[in-house]
Scaffold this active site. Structure first.
Site, short mmCIF file in Angstrom:
data_model
loop_
_atom_site.label_atom_id
_atom_site.label_comp_id
_atom_site.label_asym_id
_atom_site.label_seq_id
_atom_site.Cartn_x
_atom_site.Cartn_y
_atom_site.Cartn_z
N ASP A 68 -77.62 -14.76 135.04
CA ASP A 68 -76.61 -15.38 135.99
C ASP A 68 -75.44 -14.68 136.78
O ASP A 68 -75.98 -13.34 136.46
CB ASP A 68 -75.10 -16.15 134.61
CG ASP A 68 -75.11 -15.25 133.84
OD1 ASP A 68 -75.39 -13.73 133.65
OD2 ASP A 68 -74.49 -15.61 132.60
N GLU A 144 -71.46 -23.63 129.57
CA GLU A 144 -70.16 -24.05 128.49
C GLU A 144 -70.67 -25.01 128.19
O GLU A 144 -71.46 -25.92 127.59
CB GLU A 144 -69.12 -23.92 129.91
CG GLU A 144 -68.43 -22.78 130.58
CD GLU A 144 -68.07 -21.48 129.86
OE1 GLU A 144 -68.55 -21.13 129.01
OE2 GLU A 144 -67.14 -20.77 131.13
C1 GLP Z 1 -70.47 -13.10 129.61
C2 GLP Z 1 -72.40 -13.68 130.42
C3 GLP Z 1 -72.93 -13.98 129.05
C4 GLP Z 1 -72.27 -13.04 127.77
C5 GLP Z 1 -70.90 -13.14 127.10
C6 GLP Z 1 -70.17 -11.98 126.21
O1 GLP Z 1 -69.70 -14.70 130.22
N1 GLP Z 1 -71.73 -14.52 131.24
O2 GLP Z 1 -74.27 -13.55 129.39
O3 GLP Z 1 -73.75 -13.36 126.65
O4 GLP Z 1 -70.32 -13.49 128.05
O5 GLP Z 1 -69.88 -10.89 126.61
P1 GLP Z 1 -69.59 -10.02 126.23
O6 GLP Z 1 -71.23 -8.87 126.18
O7 GLP Z 1 -69.11 -8.98 127.07
O8 GLP Z 1 -68.88 -10.62 124.57
#
Ligand code: GLP
Length: 243
Positions: A68, A144
């Site tokens: 993404d 989401e």
């Molecule tokens: C983000 C990303 C995800 C990721 C998630 C967790 O928003 N788009 O791909 O897996 O949130 O992030 P973190 O590892 O910082 O908790």
């Protein structure tokens, strides 16, 4: 099949994921990896960089596809996922610009570009290994809750929960983009193998819920993984479900 393994320590969990990525690159003649961003992934890439430094490996045929990207954020913005990947991985390994791919986040022909991205990810076959993190609300990529399981790469609106969770990377919550372009759930599911990494106590409730789910439900996007043939959920002690 969805399997769970608690590796106890968060550093060890990240190292394990890095080793699996490294082995995939070693084993495949034209390796394709699906990459994730987020705080959870930082030690994974650190470990992968070390493995690549310390072992002979040919990266010339490697192709990577990121899950993404924020919509409308300049590519040079320090919080763009392209910047994240350069900072944590691409700048430290022998890889050129035409080997890594992102969903287009600023396109004039966004829909056509999204379709083209799906084609790139899926053909001739899906990625050999897709790495995933997980949002506290169960999102994978930026899919989401409520996202249909047959969704393709597309522009999405982020939930307040996700905006709040990601605000820690920005100076102010108002700076967090409200939209993103994400690989769809169908796109993610086209991977041959998937490893989801979750560490820290904030992830425990969603991992616990996922562990006890038997039927996939669009309210928990990650539960689609129940229907994939080869999924491993790797945790540390803090994120581990109560078995
Ligand atoms: C983000 C990303 C995800 C990721 C998630 C967790 O928003 N788009 O791909 O897996 O949130 O992030 P973190 O590892 O910082 O908790």
């Amino acid at each position: 099949m969805m399997e769970f393994v608690n590796l106890g320590d968060a550093t060890l969990a990240a190292q394990y994921v890095a080793i699996e990525m490294f082995r995939t690159i070693q084993k495949q003649s034209e390796p394709k990896l699906g990459l994730a961003t987020g705080g959870t992934m930082e030690p994974v890439y650190k470990s992968l960089v070390q493995l690549i430094e310390h072992n002979p490996i040919d990266l010339s045929a490697l192709k990577t596809f990121n899950l993404d990207e924020y919509y409308g954020l300049d590519k040079d913005h320090p919080q763009s996922y392209l910047y994240f990947m350069k900072h944590h991985l691409f700048n430290h390994i022998d890889i050129t610009e035409n080997q890594y791919y992102f969903p287009d986040n600023n396109a004039v022909n966004l829909e056509a570009d999204n379709q083209a991205y799906d084609q790139l990810v899926k053909s001739p076959d899906g990625v050999h290994l897709q790495i995933l993190g997980i949002g506290t609300n169960g999102h994978i990529g930026f899919n989401e809750p409520g996202t249909p399981f047959d969704s393709n790469t597309r522009l999405v609106q982020l939930t307040d929960e996700t905006i709040q969770a990601n605000a820690r990377f920005f100076n102010h919550v108002e700076e967090v983009p409200t939209r993103a372009v994400t690989m769809g759930i169908k796109t993610i599911m086209s991977a041959e193998r998937i490893i989801l990494l979750a560490v820290g106590k904030k992830k425990q409730p969603i991992i616990h819920e996922l562990y006890h789910m038997e039927i996939p439900d669009t309210d928990v996007p990650a539960s689609v993984l129940l229907t994939h043939p080869d999924v491993l959920i790797v945790t540390d002690n803090e994120a581990a479900p109560q078995y």
